[in-house]
Structure formats: C-alpha cells, structure tokens
Motif scaffolding. Structure first.
Motif, PDB file in Angstrom:
ATOM      1  N   ILE A 152      22.163  -6.302 -34.821  1.00  0.00           N
ATOM      2  CA  ILE A 152      21.885  -6.206 -36.266  1.00  0.00           C
ATOM      3  C   ILE A 152      23.142  -6.604 -37.042  1.00  0.00           C
ATOM      4  O   ILE A 152      23.079  -7.271 -38.070  1.00  0.00           O
ATOM      5  CB  ILE A 152      21.408  -4.793 -36.653  1.00  0.00           C
ATOM      6  N   GLU A 156      21.136 -10.381 -37.885  1.00  0.00           N
ATOM      7  CA  GLU A 156      19.988  -9.495 -38.173  1.00  0.00           C
ATOM      8  C   GLU A 156      18.651 -10.217 -37.983  1.00  0.00           C
ATOM      9  O   GLU A 156      17.693  -9.645 -37.476  1.00  0.00           O
ATOM     10  CB  GLU A 156      20.107  -8.960 -39.602  1.00  0.00           C
ATOM     11  N   VAL A 166      14.541  -3.268 -37.440  1.00  0.00           N
ATOM     12  CA  VAL A 166      15.820  -3.230 -38.151  1.00  0.00           C
ATOM     13  C   VAL A 166      15.853  -2.112 -39.194  1.00  0.00           C
ATOM     14  O   VAL A 166      16.840  -1.383 -39.304  1.00  0.00           O
ATOM     15  CB  VAL A 166      16.109  -4.608 -38.792  1.00  0.00           C
TER      16      VAL A 166
END
Lengths: 270, 224
Positions: A152, A156, A166
C-alpha cells in the motif's frame, strides 16, 4: 539510577516505544503521512484529558480517542479528496479544542503537563502493562499485515489490483498508529511524539538500503535515541520528551555527516 | 477475453462522459493497442478493465482469471522508497498468495534482469524499472496483460527490448495484451489490433487500416 522503581518502568516502556514507534513510523514516512502522526499525537491529548476527567487510565483513553481520530481521518479522506490537508486541520480542531476545553474547565484531578512534555515519574505499573500489551498486539499485527502495508505504501493501485482491501487496511493502520502514539506519550510527551515516529526512520533512510534493513536500522536508531534521551535527561534534570527529540535530531545529523564523509572518501579514491 | 457493452463512465455519474457508449469485444490471444488523444479515455478504459473504477452505466467483463498490470512509469511516486527488486516482487508474491518463491527468479529471467534482484528500485534506469514492472505483472501467469504507456520515459534501446518481451509473451505464450499507447509507431508495428478512442467513443481496426486512415505511417513504422 536503575535502583528506582519508576526508572525501571520507564526503561521497560522505552524499549517497547523504541520498537513500535519506528515500525509504524516507517509506513507513515514512506506514505508521506508524517503529519498524520503529528495530528494524532495532538489528538491523544483529548483522550488523555477525557480519561483523566473520568478517573480512567490515560494511556487507554489516548488509545481509544486516537483510534477514533485515525478512523475519522480515513473517513474524511472520501469527502475531501482534493483538499486532504483540510482533514488534519479538522481533526486537530476537534481534538485540541476538546483538550483545552476540559483542561480550562478545572475538572481534571491531576496535572496534564506530564503528558505534554513526558515524564519518567508518572509511569505506573498499570501503564507499563498496558504499554506492553498494546505493543505486542501491534507488532504481531504489523508482522501479519507486513506485505500488504509495504505494498500500500509502495504502490496502492497495484495492491488494489492484487486484491488487497486498501480501505480496511487503512483503518487497521490508523489503530496501529493510535497504539504507537498512546504507548509513547508517557515518556516522550504529546508535543514531540512525532520525533520518535519519524526521526529514527529519517536517519535509517540515509543508509539507502532495502526495506527490511531500513526497518531494522530505524529500530536501532530509535533505541539509541530514547535510551540516550532517558539517561541524559535524568542526569540533567530535564523532561525526557524534549531531550529525546533533541537526541533524535543529533543522531540524524551525525548519520547525514557520516554519509557525506563516506561519499567524499569514495570519490577521492576514484 | 474482454467484452464491453454500452459502457459509459464519468467521475460525477452524469454527463459529460469520459467514455460515452463504448462497445468492444476482444478475443483471447490478441495484442490490442488503445490509442487516442489526451483525455480521450484510454487510461479510464483500462482502469475499468482492471476494476479500479465502476461503470456509470453499461458493463465491462473479462474472462481472465488473473490480470497482470504494468502502470505508467512514475519516477516521483517511488523515488527514495527503500525497497530492493526482490523485496518488491516478494511482497507482491505474498499478495497474490503464490507459495512458490521461484516465481520471482522466473519472472526476472523472462525480462532479462536476473542479476538485478538485489538492486534498489530507485537506482534502476527507466527501462530497467519498466521491465521489473513487467516481471511483477508476469507473476502468477496472467492470461491478460494490461499496460499503460509502457515506453513513456524509456530510452529507444529499452523501448525495443520492452516491445520484444511483450510480443514474445503474446506470440509464444498466447497472452492477451491490452496496451495504452502514445507511441503510434509501436502500436502499428507490434499490435494485432488497434482500438482508437476519440472523445469517449471508439472503434477497432487493424494496424494497416489505422496507419492508412489516421497517421500516414506505414506498417514498417516509416512515415509515408
């Protein structure tokens, strides 16, 4: 110095801070979220004042309020997509406003200064146990989520394509930041928590190594910073928080200078 | 492999649409270059294929079990990030839940970067960094490879190597390729089909048709 019970507690808590703060901090720094750490450290003051006013454990209060503030930041990110800097101002206004209102109301049964500047005298056994529990759970969570958090931070979009949830991870990470902040407040104090979260990582980044090596060196620098800060502040008779922050800056400068010297030596050989 | 029907998309959910009624059907094993002016909806289309965006109306489906993605090269996003090539690929392997560690070396071998596994991502050249992204996309043997301007910010020699790798994957492994292209010469020279997007609407054609109709560039990549 170690014959005092409060110093034993302080050293024990410091070791946990030294491991947890940079382990969370490396993700904050690499996501360019250092200011979130700063905002959440101020948010913890509201948790402290609420819990002190209610005769509850301030570390626990800081953890709960900071977790809520972290989740609020994540939630507001969806509403202020183009002005994300506003989110931190909103959370700061809410938390600092709450803290100042409670402090100025005269309902606190104790002095909040120790939480602003850090103090070794106020670390109780129950605080130590709570710090240990929070730290162990947080480190285990970090180990379990390590690859997701690395990705991430690094990319991402690729993490989303690979199936990482996420948004959920960001909420969990907010709780981990809250944990690091609440673990750190007793010794370091609210005002300079971000130094423990960001500066050891900044020093380790100077080494230009891979992720795991950078993480290990962040913890090493963090141990050096907080132990030196604790010992020297004890003998100088000053608050450990401010002095630890100064040591962190000094260590960072030493690392930068050492790196420059190594580069100059290497180029002069060529 | 990919089917889009009456696909509309806008970020606000209302007109004006970035994509306005796209119909598209791509078969397995094709190498399709998506071309068009800036703002024509190329990147939006691949983000819809990757399910990073949801259609405002209409639908888009893919039968691919696994999709590999090579993003547009961005120096700013990753500069200074302390991660080695192996660490980056190993974390991605974990995300894909691939138990076999050999996939890292296998994918690096396919792009000719076996010797770079210990290098920091930030120290790689543009071409090397793009090849590592292709290696990442190849982990887990995807049936569909989606690329967003693979040659942007890459020197000419590396561009040739990158397109050679992509063509090899398409011809030898039968991998379906969808590549957003600014490089029209590369699109005409390498792909089997071209999808030309123009202000949210598109049509599919062969490279020869595209060359003749729009650019005046021949199939050999030379301007006529």
């Amino acid at each position: 110095m170690l014959s005092y019970g409060f110093m034993q507690n302080a050293f024990l808590v410091s070791i946990f801070i030294a491991v947890l703060a940079p382990s969370i901090g490396i993700f904050l720094v690499l996501r360019r979220y250092s200011m979130i750490g700063d905002t959440l450290s101020h948010a913890s003051l509201a948790g402290i004042t609420i819990s002190l006013a209610c005769n509850q454990n301030p570390v626990l209060g800081a953890f709960v309020f900071t977790s809520i503030s972290g989740a609020l930041i994540e939630f507001l990110r969806g509403y202020f997509k183009k002005n994300t800097d506003l989110i931190l101002s909103i959370v700061l206004a809410l938390s600092v406003g709450t803290a100042i209102t409670i402090i100025s109301s005269g309902r606190l049964h104790t002095n909040a200064d120790a939480f602003l500047f850090g103090s070794v005298l106020t670390v109780t056994v129950s605080d130590t146990v709570l710090v240990m529990i929070l730290s162990v759970i947080s480190v285990l969570a970090l180990i379990a989520l390590y690859h997701q958090l690395v990705y991430i931070a690094y990319d991402e979009e690729a993490a989303r394509i690979a199936g990482v949830r996420v948004r959920l991870l960001n909420y969990i990470f907010s709780v981990l930041v809250a944990s690091a902040v609440s673990v750190t407040i007793r010794i370091v104090g609210v005002l300079v928590i971000s130094s423990m979260i960001a500066l050891p990582v900044a020093a380790a980044l100077q080494l230009e190594k891979g992720f795991k090596t950078t993480l290990v060196f962040s913890v090493v620098f963090s141990v050096v910073d907080i132990m030196l800060g604790l010992v020297l502040s004890y003998y100088l008779g000053v608050a450990p928080g401010g002095f630890t922050a100064l040591v962190s800056v000094a260590v960072l400068i030493v690392v930068i200078l050492a790196k420059k010297c190594v580069r100059i030596k290497a180029t002069s050989k060529v | 492999m990919i089917k889009a029907e009456n696909l509309y998309f806008s970020y606000t959910g209302a007109a004006p649409y970035i994509l306005g009624g796209v119909n598209l059907e791509l078969k397995d094993g094709e190498y399709v270059s998506v071309v068009g002016d800036n703002g024509s909806g190329k990147s939006t289309l691949i983000r819809l294929i990757l399910k990073l965006l949801k259609p405002t109306s209409g639908r888009i489906e893919t039968t691919a079990g696994r999709i590999g993605y090579v993003p547009q090269r961005s120096d700013a996003a990753h500069s200074g990030f302390p991660i080695t090539v192996r660490e980056m690929l190993d974390s991605y392997r974990h995300l894909l839940k691939l138990k076999n560690r050999d996939v890292i070396d296998d994918s690096l071998r396919q792009v000719g970067l076996s010797d770079y596994s210990g290098a920091l991502m930030g120290t790689l050249s543009g071409g090397q960094s793009q090849k590592v992204m292709i290696a990442r996309a190849l982990m887990g043997d995807p049936e569909l490879l989606v690329l967003d301007e693979p040659s942007t910010g890459v020197d000419v020699h590396s561009q040739k190597e990158i397109y050679s790798i992509i063509k090899k994957l398409n011809k030898e492994k039968g991998m379906t390729i969808v590549s957003v292209e600014h490089n029209l010469v590369a699109a005409i020279s390498n792909s089997t089909l071209i999808y030309h997007l123009d202000v949210g609407h598109g049509h599919i054609c062969t490279p020869a048709q595209f060359a003749a109709e729009f650019t005046g560039i021949g199939l050999d990549g030379r301007e006529e």
